[in-house]
Every structure is written in C-alpha cells, then in structure tokens.
Design an enzyme around this catalytic site. Structure first.
Site, short mmCIF file in Angstrom:
data_model
loop_
_atom_site.label_atom_id
_atom_site.label_comp_id
_atom_site.label_asym_id
_atom_site.label_seq_id
_atom_site.Cartn_x
_atom_site.Cartn_y
_atom_site.Cartn_z
N PRO A 2 0.87 -1.23 -0.10
CA PRO A 2 -0.12 0.05 0.08
C PRO A 2 0.80 1.13 0.04
O PRO A 2 2.06 1.30 0.72
CB PRO A 2 -0.71 -0.17 1.29
CG PRO A 2 -0.84 -1.34 1.66
CD PRO A 2 0.40 -2.24 0.97
N GLU A 3 0.58 2.10 -0.75
CA GLU A 3 1.17 3.55 -1.07
C GLU A 3 0.22 4.55 -0.25
O GLU A 3 -0.66 4.33 0.27
CB GLU A 3 1.66 3.74 -2.39
CG GLU A 3 2.41 2.63 -3.08
CD GLU A 3 2.70 2.90 -4.67
OE1 GLU A 3 2.69 4.13 -4.91
OE2 GLU A 3 3.09 1.96 -5.46
#
Length: 286
Positions: A2-3
């Site tokens: 996840p960014e």
C-alpha cells in the site's frame, strides 16, 4: 505494498468509527507481526480513547488519550476491517472468513455504538508500535521522512533543489522517502508519465519547466487515487471492505506491451530500477 493513497483511504475509512472511540477487549492472536508487539500492548490499548487519526507518509498514527501514539505500518498485505453493523450484546453480526490471518482484534465504542475492529496481515510484513510523541518524533526513521506530497511543502522550487546536482535518475529520486514521503512505485510511474519525463532522466537535468510539470503530476495523480479509494491490486481493500478503483485509471503501470494512452504510437515498456518494475512510454517520456 500500500502506498500513500491506499493508506490515506484506510485512514479515512476508519476515522468515522474510531475518532473519539474507546477501545476495549483488545486481543492479540499471535505474539508478533514483522516484529514482536510492544510490551503490554493490549493492556495499554484497553480503555484508551482515540483522540484523532493521522497519516504520515505510509504510516497510520492513532493518537490516544494515554499520551501514546499507536503507529501502524501495513507492510505488503496488512489491512484493518471495521464492522459496519453495530454489535448487539455479545453477538457479532459478521461471519469471519479470514481468522487464520487475523492478528489483532478490539471493540471500538463511539457514541454508545460498539463495532468490531480487526487487523489482518497474511504475509505479516506490517508492524505496530506504541510510543510517546517524544519517542516517535525522535526516531531516526521518522525524522528522515521527507515532505508530504499533497502539502504546500512540495513545490517546483523544492523539487528543483532536491534534484540539483544529483546523478541518480528521476525514478530513484522520487522513490527515496527522505525527499518526498509516501510516494511508491505505482504513483511514481504514473506521475512521470503525466509529466512526460523518462524515469531514466538524470535528476540533475531537471529544468524549472519539468519541475513544475512533475509537481503538478504528483499531486494530481495522488489526489485522483485518493478520491478513487486507492488501487486494489494484491489484497488491498478499504477498512470498510470496498475495493479501490484507481487501477482502472492506470496509464502505464502494469500495461507492458499496450498502446500509450496518448495515442502517439508509443508502446508501454517495462524495465527494472532498484529491483522494482518501472512502466513507461519511450516515445512521449523524455
């Protein structure tokens, strides 16, 4: 992994249920994630009130009334889930289909309504810390984080200064968390395409015009991704279970061999930078 848009999506999904909520019945279903849980972690969380939820780079920060900050990094597959229906006494409405990978559970009570909060992480690359504000802000990894890309701190002037005299390429420059915090592989690829800049362009050759285009591209792609709930690739879902939709708007990421969306005759290529896949159009990105 996840960014920034995915972590911000999780924060926004949790906020309506956890902001000012009291935590209780906290349980750890294993002794560790990537690292062991903090000493007396469950005991300290029990009875604590969540004062506010923040995001810094790719970290979730739960500020508690016990003068501690519950820090969570989702790793590659970590996700929070909050039950949408209220608990009715001791009866839990949802059917748990992922108990093997459920590592933390708690009850979050807000305005008299109790809901189940759970944390899942199949690969266990995430981690949790419980630190005082002074301890958190003094850690070397926190101090080393760069500016938030959606803040005014990221400007063309800042980007130019960051790139000045650097021999590294633009992809590596943007991926380094010490300059701009929270950017990751997907959104760096997408921003470089929008700015028409090659990932191989030496950072030191960035011009003022390039810096303006790249700053705008970074902010725009992140804002659009947050609005779309992030990108649901791998196991990512929002805290309420919804899938993100931004993967349907990818212009280069994971599109090797497909035509450039600018319809300029370019075909998306893939190469590897620092062990990460980079997708780009060799015709429009210079």
């Amino acid at each position: 992994m996840p960014e920034l848009p995915e972590v911000e999506t999780v924060r926004r999904g949790l906020e309506p249920y956890l902001d000012t909520a009291i935590l209780s019945d906290v349980e750890l279903h294993r002794p560790n994630l990537r690292y062991p849980f903090p000493e007396r972690f469950a005991d300290q969380l029990n009875g604590a009130t969540v004062l506010r939820l923040e995001r810094r780079a790719k970290y979730l920060l739960f500020h508690l009334d016990i003068q501690k900050i519950w820090v969570t990094h989702l790793g590659m597959t970590g996700r929070f889930q909050v039950e949408q229906q209220a608990l009715d006494g001791n009866y839990y409405h949802a059917v748990d289909t992922d108990s093997k990978h459920r590592h933390v559970s708690a009850i979050a009570t807000r305005d008299g309504v109790a809901r189940k909060l759970e944390f899942f992480d199949p690969r266990r690359f995430g981690f949790m810390l419980l630190l005082t504000p002074a301890e958190l802000y003094a850690t070397s990894w926190y101090q080393s984080l760069g500016v938030e890309p959606l803040s005014d701190a990221l400007s063309p002037a800042y980007l130019l200064d960051m790139a000045r005299d650097r021999k590294t390429n633009l992809k590596a420059l943007l991926m380094a968390q010490g300059g701009i915090a929270g950017l990751g592989n997907i959104y760096v690829c997408e921003a470089l395409w929008r700015a028409k800049l090659s990932p191989d362009r030496p950072a030191g050759k960035l011009t003022p015009k390039d810096a303006e285009a790249l700053t705008d591209a970074i902010k725009t792609v992140l804002e659009e991704a947050v609005a779309a709930g992030g990108s649901s690739i791998s196991d990512f879902t929002a805290a309420t279970g919804e899938l993100g939709l931004f993967q349907h708007s990818f212009c280069v990421y994971d599109r090797k061999g497909q035509p450039c969306r600018r319809e300029d005759g370019g075909i998306i290529e893939r190469k590897v930078h620092q062990g990460r896949s980079t997708f780009f159009c060799p015709k429009c990105q210079r």
